[in-house]
Design a protein around this motif. Structure first.
Motif, PDB file in Angstrom:
ATOM      1  N   PRO A  89       1.604  -9.348   5.463  1.00 22.62           N
ATOM      2  CA  PRO A  89       2.950  -8.700   5.164  1.00 22.62           C
ATOM      3  C   PRO A  89       3.265  -8.174   6.629  1.00 22.62           C
ATOM      4  CG  PRO A  89       1.185  -7.349   4.334  1.00 22.62           C
ATOM      5  CD  PRO A  89       0.655  -8.687   4.774  1.00 22.62           C
ATOM      6  N   ASP A  90       4.437  -8.001   7.080  1.00 20.50           N
ATOM      7  CA  ASP A  90       5.039  -7.232   8.258  1.00 20.50           C
ATOM      8  C   ASP A  90       5.884  -6.458   7.776  1.00 20.50           C
ATOM      9  OD1 ASP A  90       7.724  -8.683   8.550  1.00 20.50           O
ATOM     10  OD2 ASP A  90       6.696 -10.395   8.367  1.00 20.50           O
ATOM     11  N   PRO A  91       6.255  -5.354   8.947  1.00 24.13           N
ATOM     12  CA  PRO A  91       7.143  -4.216   8.550  1.00 24.13           C
ATOM     13  C   PRO A  91       8.365  -4.631   7.823  1.00 24.13           C
ATOM     14  CG  PRO A  91       5.863  -3.975  10.327  1.00 24.13           C
ATOM     15  CD  PRO A  91       5.609  -5.309  10.123  1.00 24.13           C
ATOM     16  N   VAL A  92       9.022  -5.760   8.555  1.00 23.79           N
ATOM     17  CA  VAL A  92      10.319  -6.164   8.149  1.00 23.79           C
ATOM     18  C   VAL A  92      10.207  -6.625   6.567  1.00 23.79           C
ATOM     19  CG1 VAL A  92      11.949  -7.896   8.403  1.00 23.79           C
ATOM     20  CG2 VAL A  92      10.881  -7.001  10.566  1.00 23.79           C
ATOM     21  N   LEU A  93       9.338  -7.398   6.174  1.00 16.70           N
ATOM     22  CA  LEU A  93       9.204  -7.899   4.836  1.00 16.70           C
ATOM     23  C   LEU A  93       9.073  -6.801   3.880  1.00 16.70           C
ATOM     24  CD1 LEU A  93       6.889 -10.952   4.782  1.00 16.70           C
ATOM     25  CD2 LEU A  93       9.478 -10.742   4.063  1.00 16.70           C
ATOM     26  N   VAL A  94       8.092  -5.776   4.343  1.00 22.82           N
ATOM     27  CA  VAL A  94       7.604  -4.513   3.461  1.00 22.82           C
ATOM     28  C   VAL A  94       9.059  -3.747   3.302  1.00 22.82           C
ATOM     29  CG1 VAL A  94       6.446  -2.434   3.525  1.00 22.82           C
ATOM     30  CG2 VAL A  94       5.221  -4.522   4.008  1.00 22.82           C
ATOM     31  N   ALA A  95       9.723  -3.661   4.380  1.00 24.68           N
ATOM     32  CA  ALA A  95      10.934  -2.723   4.255  1.00 24.68           C
ATOM     33  C   ALA A  95      12.242  -3.386   3.485  1.00 24.68           C
ATOM     34  CB  ALA A  95      11.512  -2.336   5.692  1.00 24.68           C
ATOM     35  N   GLY A  96      12.029  -4.785   3.489  1.00 20.29           N
ATOM     36  CA  GLY A  96      13.207  -5.553   2.706  1.00 20.29           C
ATOM     37  C   GLY A  96      12.722  -5.334   1.197  1.00 20.29           C
ATOM     38  N   ALA A  97      11.422  -5.762   0.834  1.00 20.99           N
ATOM     39  CA  ALA A  97      10.839  -5.555  -0.274  1.00 20.99           C
ATOM     40  C   ALA A  97      11.212  -4.372  -1.135  1.00 20.99           C
ATOM     41  CB  ALA A  97       9.453  -5.932  -0.667  1.00 20.99           C
ATOM     42  N   ILE A  98      10.874  -3.205  -0.418  1.00 20.49           N
ATOM     43  CA  ILE A  98      11.062  -1.732  -0.839  1.00 20.49           C
ATOM     44  C   ILE A  98      12.364  -1.582  -1.117  1.00 20.49           C
ATOM     45  CG2 ILE A  98      10.937   0.727  -0.292  1.00 20.49           C
ATOM     46  CD1 ILE A  98       8.043   0.104   1.168  1.00 20.49           C
ATOM     47  N   ILE A  99      13.186  -1.743  -0.089  1.00 18.76           N
ATOM     48  CA  ILE A  99      14.690  -1.660  -0.320  1.00 18.76           C
ATOM     49  C   ILE A  99      15.457  -2.258  -1.509  1.00 18.76           C
ATOM     50  CG2 ILE A  99      16.998  -1.932   0.797  1.00 18.76           C
ATOM     51  CD1 ILE A  99      15.410  -1.189   3.519  1.00 18.76           C
ATOM     52  N   MET A 100      15.104  -3.530  -1.571  1.00 15.88           N
ATOM     53  CA  MET A 100      15.614  -4.595  -2.602  1.00 15.88           C
ATOM     54  C   MET A 100      14.990  -4.203  -3.930  1.00 15.88           C
ATOM     55  SD  MET A 100      18.189  -5.652  -1.146  1.00 15.88           S
ATOM     56  CE  MET A 100      18.684  -6.196   0.413  1.00 15.88           C
ATOM     57  N   GLU A 101      13.927  -3.555  -3.956  1.00 18.89           N
ATOM     58  CA  GLU A 101      12.909  -3.173  -5.118  1.00 18.89           C
ATOM     59  C   GLU A 101      12.617  -4.497  -5.749  1.00 18.89           C
ATOM     60  OE1 GLU A 101      15.868  -0.913  -7.664  1.00 18.89           O
ATOM     61  OE2 GLU A 101      15.276   1.019  -6.489  1.00 18.89           O
ATOM     62  N   ILE A 102      11.859  -5.193  -4.930  1.00 18.01           N
ATOM     63  CA  ILE A 102      11.174  -6.546  -5.276  1.00 18.01           C
ATOM     64  C   ILE A 102       9.398  -5.902  -5.221  1.00 18.01           C
ATOM     65  CG2 ILE A 102      10.576  -8.895  -4.864  1.00 18.01           C
ATOM     66  CD1 ILE A 102      13.035  -8.693  -2.647  1.00 18.01           C
ATOM     67  N   PRO A 103       8.906  -6.335  -6.612  1.00 20.65           N
ATOM     68  CA  PRO A 103       7.562  -6.093  -6.435  1.00 20.65           C
ATOM     69  C   PRO A 103       7.134  -6.917  -5.381  1.00 20.65           C
ATOM     70  CG  PRO A 103       8.285  -6.247  -8.743  1.00 20.65           C
ATOM     71  CD  PRO A 103       9.500  -6.699  -7.847  1.00 20.65           C
ATOM     72  N   MET A 104       6.110  -6.382  -4.576  1.00 18.34           N
ATOM     73  CA  MET A 104       5.428  -7.078  -3.496  1.00 18.34           C
ATOM     74  C   MET A 104       3.826  -6.757  -3.410  1.00 18.34           C
ATOM     75  SD  MET A 104       6.176  -7.267   0.424  1.00 18.34           S
ATOM     76  CE  MET A 104       5.991  -8.616   1.402  1.00 18.34           C
ATOM     77  N   VAL A 105       2.885  -7.488  -3.564  1.00 25.00           N
ATOM     78  CA  VAL A 105       1.586  -7.226  -3.327  1.00 25.00           C
ATOM     79  C   VAL A 105       0.915  -8.413  -2.238  1.00 25.00           C
ATOM     80  CG1 VAL A 105       1.483  -6.574  -5.783  1.00 25.00           C
ATOM     81  CG2 VAL A 105       0.740  -9.152  -5.152  1.00 25.00           C
ATOM     82  N   ASP A 106      -0.256  -7.845  -2.039  1.00 21.04           N
ATOM     83  CA  ASP A 106      -0.972  -8.857  -1.186  1.00 21.04           C
ATOM     84  C   ASP A 106      -2.758  -8.451  -1.497  1.00 21.04           C
ATOM     85  OD1 ASP A 106      -1.848  -6.013  -0.157  1.00 21.04           O
ATOM     86  OD2 ASP A 106      -1.141  -6.818   2.150  1.00 21.04           O
ATOM     87  N   ARG A 107      -3.580  -8.965  -0.369  1.00 22.24           N
ATOM     88  CA  ARG A 107      -4.747  -8.835  -0.457  1.00 22.24           C
ATOM     89  C   ARG A 107      -5.669  -9.453  -1.863  1.00 22.24           C
ATOM     90  NH1 ARG A 107      -5.500  -2.689   1.255  1.00 22.24           N
ATOM     91  NH2 ARG A 107      -4.147  -2.703   3.191  1.00 22.24           N
TER      92      ARG A 107
END
Length: 134
Positions: A89-107
């Protein structure tokens, strides 16, 4: 029989949908908003739709502007992925997922990536920190 894997929450939420996976990084600006179809030449998913699916991918590529614009237009047409499972994950993807309210996970463990096939039903529960292959 389902199998559960623990994960790290990046963006909250829960989603269940069909899996689609790629070994290529994604620039969401190269995804057609009207149907969620990947248009980037030579991309592993070219011609396939990511709309309403659990997307497994290594990470994003491209500038913050094109990533956010691509996500915005996918959201406008209701063709956003149901959830994002990302390896890097990079900051751009993380920000996009949070703003667009898409569940996002890693690890997730490598065993998960080895086991999941396109079309598998996946439950992503970022809130409780697990992904389940149903």
């Amino acid at each position: 029989m389902s199998k559960r894997y623990s994960c790290h929450k990046i963006s909250e939420g829960k989603a269940q949908a069909e899996a689609i996976k790629t070994h290529d990084r994604i620039m969401f600006y190269q995804v057609r908003p009207e149907d969620g179809v990947m248009e980037e030449k030579d991309h592993e998913l070219v011609g396939r739709s990511i709309a309403q699916k659990v997307l497994l991918f290594p990470g994003g590529k491209g500038s913050s502007v094109v990533q956010q614009d691509g996500l915005y237009h996918l959201d406008r047409f209701h063709n956003m992925p149901a959830a994002l499972i990302v390896q890097d994950p990079d900051p751009v993807l993380v920000a996009g997922a949070i703003i667009m309210e898409i569940p996002m996970v890693d690890r997730l463990p490598q065993e998960f990536y080895d086991a999941v096939k396109d079309g598998d039903q996946i439950l992503v529960n970022a809130d409780e920190g697990y992904v389940e292959v149903l």
